[in-house]
Structures are given as C-alpha cells and as structure tokens.
Design a protein around this motif. Structure first.
Motif, PDB file in Angstrom:
ATOM      1  N   SER A 126       0.866  -1.164   0.000  1.00 59.05           N
ATOM      2  CA  SER A 126       0.000   0.000   0.000  1.00 59.05           C
ATOM      3  C   SER A 126       0.903   1.214   0.000  1.00 59.05           C
ATOM      4  CB  SER A 126      -0.870  -0.009   1.266  1.00 59.05           C
ATOM      5  OG  SER A 126      -1.765   1.055   1.244  1.00 59.05           O
ATOM      6  N   GLY A 127       0.816   2.041  -1.029  1.00 61.21           N
ATOM      7  CA  GLY A 127       1.754   3.157  -1.068  1.00 61.21           C
ATOM      8  C   GLY A 127       1.230   4.345  -1.846  1.00 61.21           C
ATOM      9  N   ASN A 128       1.929   5.464  -1.663  1.00 60.94           N
ATOM     10  CA  ASN A 128       1.627   6.705  -2.364  1.00 60.94           C
ATOM     11  C   ASN A 128       2.296   6.643  -3.741  1.00 60.94           C
ATOM     12  OD1 ASN A 128       2.189   9.458  -3.309  1.00 60.94           O
ATOM     13  ND2 ASN A 128       1.400  10.121  -1.330  1.00 60.94           N
ATOM     14  N   VAL A 129       1.536   6.968  -4.787  1.00 59.09           N
ATOM     15  CA  VAL A 129       2.089   6.935  -6.145  1.00 59.09           C
ATOM     16  C   VAL A 129       3.011   8.142  -6.319  1.00 59.09           C
ATOM     17  CG1 VAL A 129       1.581   6.864  -8.609  1.00 59.09           C
ATOM     18  CG2 VAL A 129      -0.001   5.816  -6.972  1.00 59.09           C
ATOM     19  N   LEU A 130       4.310   7.910  -6.135  1.00 60.06           N
ATOM     20  CA  LEU A 130       5.279   9.000  -6.237  1.00 60.06           C
ATOM     21  C   LEU A 130       5.468   9.368  -7.701  1.00 60.06           C
ATOM     22  CD1 LEU A 130       7.045  10.696  -4.395  1.00 60.06           C
ATOM     23  CD2 LEU A 130       8.864   9.036  -4.708  1.00 60.06           C
ATOM     24  N   LEU A 131       5.491   8.357  -8.561  1.00 58.54           N
ATOM     25  CA  LEU A 131       5.508   8.620  -9.994  1.00 58.54           C
ATOM     26  C   LEU A 131       4.609   7.595 -10.674  1.00 58.54           C
ATOM     27  CD1 LEU A 131       6.628  10.400 -12.226  1.00 58.54           C
ATOM     28  CD2 LEU A 131       8.562   8.844 -12.449  1.00 58.54           C
ATOM     29  N   GLY A 132       3.565   8.100 -11.349  1.00 55.07           N
ATOM     30  CA  GLY A 132       2.622   7.223 -12.031  1.00 55.07           C
ATOM     31  C   GLY A 132       1.804   8.042 -13.009  1.00 55.07           C
ATOM     32  N   TYR A 133       1.202   7.364 -13.978  1.00 50.78           N
ATOM     33  CA  TYR A 133       0.490   8.072 -15.043  1.00 50.78           C
ATOM     34  C   TYR A 133      -0.903   7.484 -15.228  1.00 50.78           C
ATOM     35  CZ  TYR A 133       5.520   8.420 -15.914  1.00 50.78           C
ATOM     36  OH  TYR A 133       6.871   8.565 -15.757  1.00 50.78           O
ATOM     37  N   MET A 185      -3.254   6.848  -3.551  1.00 47.27           N
ATOM     38  CA  MET A 185      -2.713   5.647  -2.923  1.00 47.27           C
ATOM     39  C   MET A 185      -3.247   4.430  -3.635  1.00 47.27           C
ATOM     40  SD  MET A 185      -2.461   5.611   1.096  1.00 47.27           S
ATOM     41  CE  MET A 185      -0.972   4.691   1.221  1.00 47.27           C
ATOM     42  N   VAL A 186      -2.397   3.440  -3.822  1.00 42.93           N
ATOM     43  CA  VAL A 186      -2.901   2.162  -4.325  1.00 42.93           C
ATOM     44  C   VAL A 186      -2.570   1.095  -3.293  1.00 42.93           C
ATOM     45  CG1 VAL A 186      -2.678   2.790  -6.752  1.00 42.93           C
ATOM     46  CG2 VAL A 186      -0.808   1.620  -5.614  1.00 42.93           C
ATOM     47  N   SER A 187      -3.441   0.102  -3.199  1.00 41.79           N
ATOM     48  CA  SER A 187      -3.254  -0.965  -2.227  1.00 41.79           C
ATOM     49  C   SER A 187      -3.591  -2.290  -2.874  1.00 41.79           C
ATOM     50  CB  SER A 187      -4.191  -0.794  -1.035  1.00 41.79           C
ATOM     51  OG  SER A 187      -4.066   0.496  -0.513  1.00 41.79           O
ATOM     52  N   TYR A 219       1.003  -6.308 -16.284  1.00 39.81           N
ATOM     53  CA  TYR A 219      -0.316  -5.674 -16.459  1.00 39.81           C
ATOM     54  C   TYR A 219      -1.353  -6.499 -15.704  1.00 39.81           C
ATOM     55  CZ  TYR A 219      -4.537  -4.557 -19.376  1.00 39.81           C
ATOM     56  OH  TYR A 219      -5.792  -4.248 -19.845  1.00 39.81           O
ATOM     57  N   CYS A 220      -1.967  -5.881 -14.687  1.00 40.62           N
ATOM     58  CA  CYS A 220      -2.926  -6.601 -13.836  1.00 40.62           C
ATOM     59  C   CYS A 220      -4.318  -6.001 -14.005  1.00 40.62           C
ATOM     60  CB  CYS A 220      -2.507  -6.493 -12.386  1.00 40.62           C
ATOM     61  SG  CYS A 220      -0.878  -7.173 -12.129  1.00 40.62           S
ATOM     62  N   PRO A 221      -5.350  -6.836 -13.909  1.00 42.05           N
ATOM     63  CA  PRO A 221      -6.691  -6.372 -14.250  1.00 42.05           C
ATOM     64  C   PRO A 221      -7.288  -5.365 -13.282  1.00 42.05           C
ATOM     65  CG  PRO A 221      -6.762  -8.651 -13.499  1.00 42.05           C
ATOM     66  CD  PRO A 221      -5.324  -8.273 -13.609  1.00 42.05           C
ATOM     67  N   ASN A 222      -6.960  -5.451 -11.978  1.00 45.19           N
ATOM     68  CA  ASN A 222      -7.515  -4.431 -11.093  1.00 45.19           C
ATOM     69  C   ASN A 222      -6.773  -4.285  -9.784  1.00 45.19           C
ATOM     70  OD1 ASN A 222      -8.751  -6.425  -9.238  1.00 45.19           O
ATOM     71  ND2 ASN A 222     -10.005  -6.867 -11.039  1.00 45.19           N
ATOM     72  N   LEU A 223      -6.766  -3.045  -9.321  1.00 47.49           N
ATOM     73  CA  LEU A 223      -6.073  -2.700  -8.086  1.00 47.49           C
ATOM     74  C   LEU A 223      -6.875  -1.572  -7.431  1.00 47.49           C
ATOM     75  CD1 LEU A 223      -3.337  -3.537  -6.801  1.00 47.49           C
ATOM     76  CD2 LEU A 223      -2.362  -1.489  -7.811  1.00 47.49           C
ATOM     77  N   SER A 224      -6.910  -1.600  -6.093  1.00 43.64           N
ATOM     78  CA  SER A 224      -7.685  -0.583  -5.386  1.00 43.64           C
ATOM     79  C   SER A 224      -6.950   0.765  -5.369  1.00 43.64           C
ATOM     80  CB  SER A 224      -7.931  -1.063  -3.951  1.00 43.64           C
ATOM     81  OG  SER A 224      -8.276   0.007  -3.132  1.00 43.64           O
ATOM     82  N   VAL A 225      -7.641   1.818  -5.808  1.00 44.35           N
ATOM     83  CA  VAL A 225      -7.048   3.151  -5.891  1.00 44.35           C
ATOM     84  C   VAL A 225      -7.839   4.101  -4.994  1.00 44.35           C
ATOM     85  CG1 VAL A 225      -6.565   5.091  -7.448  1.00 44.35           C
ATOM     86  CG2 VAL A 225      -6.350   2.743  -8.290  1.00 44.35           C
ATOM     87  N   ALA A 226      -7.119   4.854  -4.148  1.00 46.32           N
ATOM     88  CA  ALA A 226      -7.785   5.888  -3.333  1.00 46.32           C
ATOM     89  C   ALA A 226      -7.121   7.210  -3.638  1.00 46.32           C
ATOM     90  CB  ALA A 226      -7.643   5.564  -1.843  1.00 46.32           C
ATOM     91  N   SER A 227      -7.918   8.231  -3.935  1.00 48.13           N
ATOM     92  CA  SER A 227      -7.290   9.510  -4.261  1.00 48.13           C
ATOM     93  C   SER A 227      -8.071  10.655  -3.663  1.00 48.13           C
ATOM     94  CB  SER A 227      -7.193   9.671  -5.773  1.00 48.13           C
ATOM     95  OG  SER A 227      -8.470   9.898  -6.291  1.00 48.13           O
ATOM     96  N   LYS A 228      -7.435  11.824  -3.623  1.00 51.04           N
ATOM     97  CA  LYS A 228      -8.083  13.023  -3.075  1.00 51.04           C
ATOM     98  C   LYS A 228      -8.959  13.657  -4.144  1.00 51.04           C
ATOM     99  CE  LYS A 228      -5.787  14.352   0.953  1.00 51.04           C
ATOM    100  NZ  LYS A 228      -6.063  15.248   2.021  1.00 51.04           N
TER     101      LYS A 228
END
Lengths: 458, 432
Positions: B369-376, B391-393, B423-432
C-alpha cells in the motif's frame, strides 16, 4: 584508543602541511553485541569490534573524503582527501564560524550495556519470547536486540579536539499470527541512549502485542479514502519526523532557489497551536549529544512556532550559505560516511486537548497507533500504523488491519485541528537518509487529530 | 587468515574465516554541480565456529586484534544455535565473469565527465530541473577458508551511474531518476538519460483519477517498488520453515498466474550480484522459484537448508551478521506483450513507476500500500498525464494470481531485480 597522542600529532601536522580551506578527521572505536531470536530459538548472537576513521577536506567549495580501517600512514590519507577536494573545488569555501573547542564527554560507563553478560540479556529476551509463545494461534516471532558503545575523536584544522562516548540500545519485537491463509503481524520497538533497564519490565506490552496480532486475523481492512484521523503520540512522532522534519533539513534547500522560496521563514504551515522542535540539546534521548560530527555544540531549534516556519536544521556549510546560525545537526552514521544534515529529537509541543475530547465529535474516523515505518519525498509522505481502530460516534470501535496514511505536507499540517496534552517521546526509531541508516533519533508528540487524511485500503 | 583459522580450530570442531576488503570511489554531484569525491577503503573479518555443536560468531575491522575474535566467538557459542550443517569442503567453482580491469583503471576525470554529461543532457531537456548524480566504482575482494578444506576467493568490480532530478513548481514536486550498474564501466549513459527524459515527458500534464478499482501496469521500477519485498520474504527459506510464508506449504502447487516465471540467479556474467559462490562457499546456481505459476523452490543457506531437510541453494548472504538466506538477483521471464499494447488495451487505468512506502504494511501476508510518487493515468488507450495524491493498495497473492499480460522487454532495476512490465486487471485506488 591506542597511541592517541601520536595519532593526533600526526594529523595536526598533516593539517598544516596540506593546504586546504578546512580539514577534519574522525577516529572511531566501537564494541557491540546483538542477539536475534526467530521463533522459539535464538538464531544469532555475536560480538563486533570496529576500529576506523576518516579525513574530510574542503577546497574552494569542493569536498574530498577518505575512510579507512587502520591508522597507518594518516598523512597520506590527509593528502588524498585534499587532492580530491582540489579536483572538485571551483568556487569558494563557506563554513559558518566556529571557535575551536577542546572537550571530553565520557559516557555513563557504569551502565555500559555491552559489558552486561550475554546470559543476562538472553534471560530477559527468553522471558519475552515465552510470553509471545503462550499466545494461541501465534505462528512465529522475531526479537532483535542490539547494543553498542562507541568512542569517537574529532579533530579539525582550526584546533578543535573533542572526545565523545555514546551508548545505544535497541530492542524490536514482533509477533506473527496465522490462521488458514491469513497472516498478521504486530511489532514494538524501543531504544535508549543510557539505560539497559529501560527495556526491562515490558512483559505487559509484549503480551498485548501478541494478543493484538491474533485479533487482527479476524479484523476487517478499512475502505480506502479520506478520514478524520487521530494519531497516538508514537505515530504522531513518526508523522512529524516524516511530514515535516525532513523538509527542515537545509541540505535539501540551500542550493535550490525554488525550495528556498517554498521554505521561506515566516511562512504559515499550521494553526497557531502548532509548535515543532528539533534538538540534540534535549537531554537523555537517543538523538541527544553535546557536539555534532562537525564539532558544533548541540542546540534546540524551533522549526515551527505558532504555526509559522521559524527555523531549520543546519550543517556549517548550509548555515553559511543561507546566512543563518549553525544548529549542530551534521551527523554521520559512522566513520564510513561524511556528516550530513540530520534530525535528532523531533517533537510537537503539547497543548491542552484531552484524548476523550479529541474523539468525542468524530462520527466516523480512525484512531491509528504505533508505527511500522514511514517515508517522505518532501512534498509527499506516507507512514504506517501498527494498530488501528474505527472511531464511531465519538467512541473507539472495532480493530482494523494496519493502515497506511499518506498526505501532502503543505496541506496536512494545516489540517491538524487538535493537539493533545500528553507528549511522549518514542525512542525506537532509526532514521535513513541516503545510504546512512539507521541513525539513532527520537521523535514524539501528544495525541493529534488530522482532518481529511488519505488512507489506503480495499 | 590461516593463522586465525588454526587458532580457532584449537577450540572448535569446525571453523570458518570470511574476509572482505573493498575500495569504493563515489563521485557525487549536487545541485547540478560536482560536490565531492570520496575514497572508502574497508576490511572486515568474520569468524564462525561450531563449538560443542553450537554456532559462535564474531567480527571485527581491527586486523591487529585477532585473539579477541576467537574469545568473542567462544563466548557467543555458549548460547548459539545448534549447528545442523557441516561447512563445505568445496574448493573449485564455476567460472563466472565479474571483474573488469577497465572499471578499476577508469580515471576520476572520466567519471566526472560521465556525471556531468548525464546532468547536461537532462538539463538540456528541462532547464529548471535540479539534479543529483552519483558515479561510483568499487573493487571488492572476498576470501573464505574453513577447517574442512573448503576455500574460495574472488575479485569483483562494480560500476554504477545514477541520476535523480527534482522539478519544483510552487509546492508541486516531481521526482524523476534512473540508475544502472554493471561490473563493466558504463561509458554510454544514453539509456539512463533517455529514461529520465521519458519520465519528464509523460509527467508534463497532470491527470486526476477516481477512487475505485482500476487496471494497472507496473513498469519494471513499479514491480520493484511494490511487489519485490513481499516476494523476497515469501521465498526466504527461513520464513518458510517458521510457517510464516503464505506459500511455504505450496511447493509444486499453482499459486500465481501461469504466465509468471521467477528465478534467483547469481551466475549472470558481469552483474554486480553475481559471484562464483555464496558467502558460505556454496557454488552459485540459477534457482527456479516460480515455474508457470507453480512454486518450485525456496532460498536456503546451509543451516536453514539442513533444518528444512534439503540442500543450500547458494543463498547464504551476510550483511554484518551470520549468513542467512538472501536473494541474489530475481529474474522474471519476459512474455510477448509490448508496453504499447498494454496501454492501448486500457480504457481507464494507471501506470505505476514508483510507489513510496509500499512495503510498510503486512509484507508477510503479501500486502502492499503506497503513495504513487511517480505514475500516469491511461484513458482510452493513451497516457494522458501524471497522477498525484493517490494511494494504491493490493496483495501480491491476488494481483499476481491473474495477470492480464507480461511485457516483452526486461530491464534491470538496481542490482536485485530484472523484470518486464506486468499488467494486472484491477487494483484498489484511493485519491483526493
């Protein structure tokens, strides 16, 4: 240290012989021991002795640095460091003014933990491990104990000669519980700069830790999103270290005009109740010392006073370039590294809110306790809680799986809307920066409440 | 060393002396300028003994005080773990190329020039970026001898070149960077600068992302920052014998997607983690850990292997203490999908290059579980910009169980991982 007078004379002669703007040397001798348990068994026990040193030279703003494990041919080492510095230096050397200091600071040798018989240490750890293993559903555990006694000598080309001794003790315990495919772990971490007794008598905490690991097996994971979060003093200490402390380290700022604009003194970061302090002059903690690794006397620095940025942490070089006073925050993890700007004991000053008041008006929020770790990129930080509970209708509710919190320092400090009355310092931390980890530090805070904190989850 | 071994043999059934000497020359650039040159020499010697069946251990950097080492090892042996293994009598090893004289003889001037050239290239693209760079060469000599006649000695050269750039607008900070290492000197740094320039291009625009479950592409760097630690923990023989690895009792069972193959390999020529033998003198090998999604082996040193009733896999590593199972280098096999094909396939999703703090949670259980420091962000098959405050977890046992595609091109991330895009089909994303 053997032949110390001879070595000192040799270095002082070499300092005059090789022409540099500034030269310093560190000599170090240490003894340490460690005991590691994995599961029921003692896995590793060992003793280490270290002898080493370094020479650092500054010429026209460029640094040379040489580290070694033997004290032969010290003159050649000074020569090499100066030669390297000369190859780098193109501008001018700037170091904050410092009067030469001659001083000797002994450690409290009566309590040197390294000389406590290994059997005594082992007996205490056995007691803790027994408690862990009496907990049902416990799959395994780890216990890591380490201690060290370090003597250092600092010499520089302006005539300083400082001998210091330091003691450091750390203890980390973790319990791992399993059931079916589920695995959960809980840990605690402690440390001390002066007293082995501080890690005795932890039996109730160890028992609670083990039971909590089992409890987590049936605990839910929180849903990701923004929450009002209350942090306990331990986790709030990690928060202040990660979310603000690193940003106060001037080596990130002094040569970067954009950072200097962002971190301009007087800038408002939080409410009037917010005061953040760092200082090695706060006594008897793991980040305490009398002189830093550039021979600068320790201070106590207000970083934030009444919500405003009022200070930052310096080495002699960053202080000179930013035209500010040195704060005694240049530290090296050991003789293999040059000193860089580091935190010491970092904390949020207590205010008046009680814990009960803090949670009383939260309908749905999270109470996060204890730490796993934390990281920062200056703007963004993350840190993780070892324990977490839902807060519902002003009361603590069910336990949650460990949570990871994240935020942006420029908004999150502003979102602190309550500061408790119960400051506690946590001594179990070790700070990493560059390749230098873990450096003994402490951090602390009272309970604090943060609005709109982002939490990862399912 | 022989003298120390002789002294130790007098008080122990078995003994082993391990000595490492190294000389490293790091050149550091700060704020786009050369800042320091260092020279670090170190020598350390470690004594491991088996006395009355128990392991004793001591180490020192003080070569003039070897007697101390014997007495410290004796004292610790009293409490030490019972030894379940015999020290190896091996004294011939596979020939693995890990030394290049060109690294040792590379001049300081040339190293400075390399650092300056990568900084210049990055600044030519983005003039207001602040760069730190590091150019380091190291020569490391290792020697092991033991009382059963086992002995090994080898010399290794390592060269590394890395850059980190910070771009600040108001309080918005972008961190980009790349590094490479090899036993050869890296004299053509273009791959490093190209990667940094690509990050700068992709991060130019900002994009927002909703809080929900989304498809994700981990770049090789992303694989390293999110998935590597839980994998390394799970395959560690020690975690396995304690019953704390989720895959410990799943040998030869399907746990991951069948497209996933993972190796531990210390035999690849001129890689910094390669060597003829591990730190206990066991010959290096290539160990299949995941084969078509099946668990095929774990990582062992001598003691852990003996406790698990199996053989050491040549993973006895030391980091200051007794040897313990340590990964050499993890290699994930490439497959057939290009990165562009992955992006084209995604209607809404994200690319993860760097997760900050991903492994602070329950690593044993496989959580990250971490903060996306660099991602697109990807929208309708196009990369539209950088995402932040996100954040993705996930859990590696879910994420790697069903993989949509594995990339066709591998890349080294640091010394520890060689991986393609995943490449994975799904991941939990939490954002502001």
């Amino acid at each position: 240290m053997s032949n110390i007078e001879f070595i000192t004379n040799q270095l002082n002669e070499a300092f005059t012989k090789y022409n540099a703007d500034y030269i310093e040397a560190h000599l170090e001798e240490s003894e340490s021991s460690h005991i590691i348990y994995r599961g029921k068994k003692l896995e590793s026990i060992g003793r280490t002795t270290i002898i080493g040193g370094n020479v650092r030279a500054l010429v026209k703003g460029g640094w040379g640095f040489v580290s070694f494990n033997e004290y032969d041919n010290l003159t050649d080492k000074v020569e090499l460091a100066v030669k390297q510095a000369r190859l780098v230096g193109k501008t001018e050397s700037r170091l904050a003014e410092l009067e030469p200091i001659i001083d000797t600071i002994p450690a409290n040798i009566d309590k040197n933990p390294v000389t406590i018989p290994l059997s005594d240490k082992k007996q205490l750890l056995d007691e803790y491990n027994n408690i862990i293993w009496h907990t049902p559903k416990l799959q395994t555990s780890t216990i890591g104990y380490g201690d060290s006694h370090k003597k250092t000598i600092f010499l520089n080309s302006s005539g300083s000669h400082i001998s210091q001794e330091r003691i450091d003790i750390t203890l980390r315990l973790a319990a791992v519980a399993t059931e079916g495919n589920e695995i959960q772990q809980v840990g605690i971490s402690l440390g001390s700069s002066n007293d082995f007794d501080s890690i005795r008598g932890l039996h109730p905490q160890v028992e609670q830790m083990s039971q909590h690991a089992v409890e987590l097996l049936s605990s839910p994971q929180v849903k990701g999103g923004e929450y009002t979060v209350v942090l306990d003093p331990v986790l709030a200490g990690v928060f202040v270290h990660e979310a603000f402390g690193h940003l106060s380290e001037s080596d990130f700022i002094y040569e970067n005009d954009r950072m200097r604009e962002i971190m301009v003194l007087g800038k408002k970061f939080g409410s009037n109740d917010l005061n953040i302090i760092d200082g090695a002059a706060v006594p008897q903690l793991r980040g305490s010392y009398k002189y830093d690794d550039e021979g600068v006397p320790a201070t106590k620095t207000h970083l934030i006073r009444e919500g405003k940025l009022v200070g930052r942490l310096h080495s002699r070089e960053t202080a000179a370039i930013m035209n500010e006073k040195p704060t005694g925050n240049a530290r090296a993890i050991n003789y293999r590294y040059p000193p860089i700007v580091r935190m010491t004991n970092t904390y949020i000053e207590p205010k008046t809110t009680t814990f009960e008041e803090m949670i009383s008006d939260i309908n749905e929020g999270i109470y996060a306790k204890n730490w796993y770790g934390g990281m920062t990129s200056m703007e963004m930080f993350t840190f993780s809680a070892g324990e977490a509970y839902m807060i519902r209708n002003g009361k603590l509710a069910e336990a949650l799986r460990p949570v990871v919190l994240t935020g942006n320092v420029f908004t999150t400090l502003n979102n602190i809307d309550a500061i408790g009355n119960d400051l506690e310092m946590n001594q179990g931390g070790g700070c990493g920066k560059g390749a230098q980890s873990p450096l003994p530090v402490s951090n602390g805070s009272p309970h604090i409440r943060i609005r709109q904190c982002l939490i990862g989850g399912k | 060393m022989e003298e120390l071994l002789d002294q130790a043999k007098k008080i122990a059934e078995e003994a082993e002396v391990f000595m490492v000497s190294s000389e490293a020359t790091p050149i550091q650039f700060e704020a786009n300028r050369l800042k320091s040159i260092q020279n670090k020499r170190s020598t350390s010697i470690a004594l491991r003994i088996i006395r009355q069946g128990k392991i004793g251990y001591a180490t020192t950097t003080d070569l003039n005080n070897k007697q101390n080492l014997v007495s410290n090892a004796m004292e610790t042996a009293e409490f030490g773990m019972p030894a379940k293994f015999k020290l190896p009598s091996t004294n011939s090893y596979p020939n693995i190329e890990i030394y290049d004289h060109a690294t040792a003889s590379l001049s300081l001037e040339k190293m400075i020039e390399l650092g300056e050239s990568i900084i210049t290239q990055v600044r030519n693209h983005t003039s207001d970026i602040m760069c730190e760079a590091d150019v380091t060469k190291s020569i490391i000599s290792t020697r092991i001898i033991n009382s059963n006649g086992g002995q090994a000695s080898y010399q290794k050269s390592i060269f590394s070149l890395g850059i980190e750039g910070t771009l600040i607008h108001d309080t918005d900070m972008l961190f980009v960077g790349e590094d490479k290492s090899s036993c050869h000197p890296i004299l053509e740094p273009n791959a490093i600068t190209e990667s940094v320039l690509q990050q700068l291009e992709l991060a130019k625009n900002k994009a927002s992302i909703p809080s929900k479950s989304l498809p994700v592409v981990f770049t090789p760097n992303g694989v390293a920052s999110a998935l590597l630690s839980p994998l390394m923990t799970a395959f560690n023989g020690k975690t396995v014998i304690e019953g704390a690895s989720p895959i410990g009792n799943k040998l030869n069972q399907q746990v991951f997607d069948e497209k996933l193959w993972l190796w531990d390999d210390s035999t690849i020529a001129y890689r910094p983690r390669s060597q003829p033998c591990d730190d206990e003198g066991i010959p290096s090998q290539r160990t299949p850990l995941i084969t078509q999604g099946n668990i095929t082996s774990f990582l062992y040193d001598l003691q852990t292997a003996a406790l698990a009733n199996t053989q050491s896999t040549g993973n006895g590593g030391r980091s200051g203490g007794l040897p313990s199972p340590s990964p050499n280098a993890f290699i994930i096999n490439p497959n057939s999908t290009t990165f562009n094909e992955m992006v084209k396939d995604i209607k809404e999703g994200l690319i993860i290059e760097q997760l900050m703090g991903a492994n602070q949670g329950n690593i044993l259980g496989g959580d990250f579980s971490g903060n996306v420091l660099l991602g697109y962000k990807i929208e309708n098959g196009e990369i539209i910009g950088r995402i932040k405050d996100t954040m993705v977890s996930g859990n590696i046992y879910q994420v790697l169980k069903k993989i949509t595609a594995i990339g066709n091109e591998n890349k080294w991330v640091g010394d520890l991982l060689n991986a393609p895009h995943i490449y994975c089909p799904n991941l939990s994303v939490a954002s502001k």
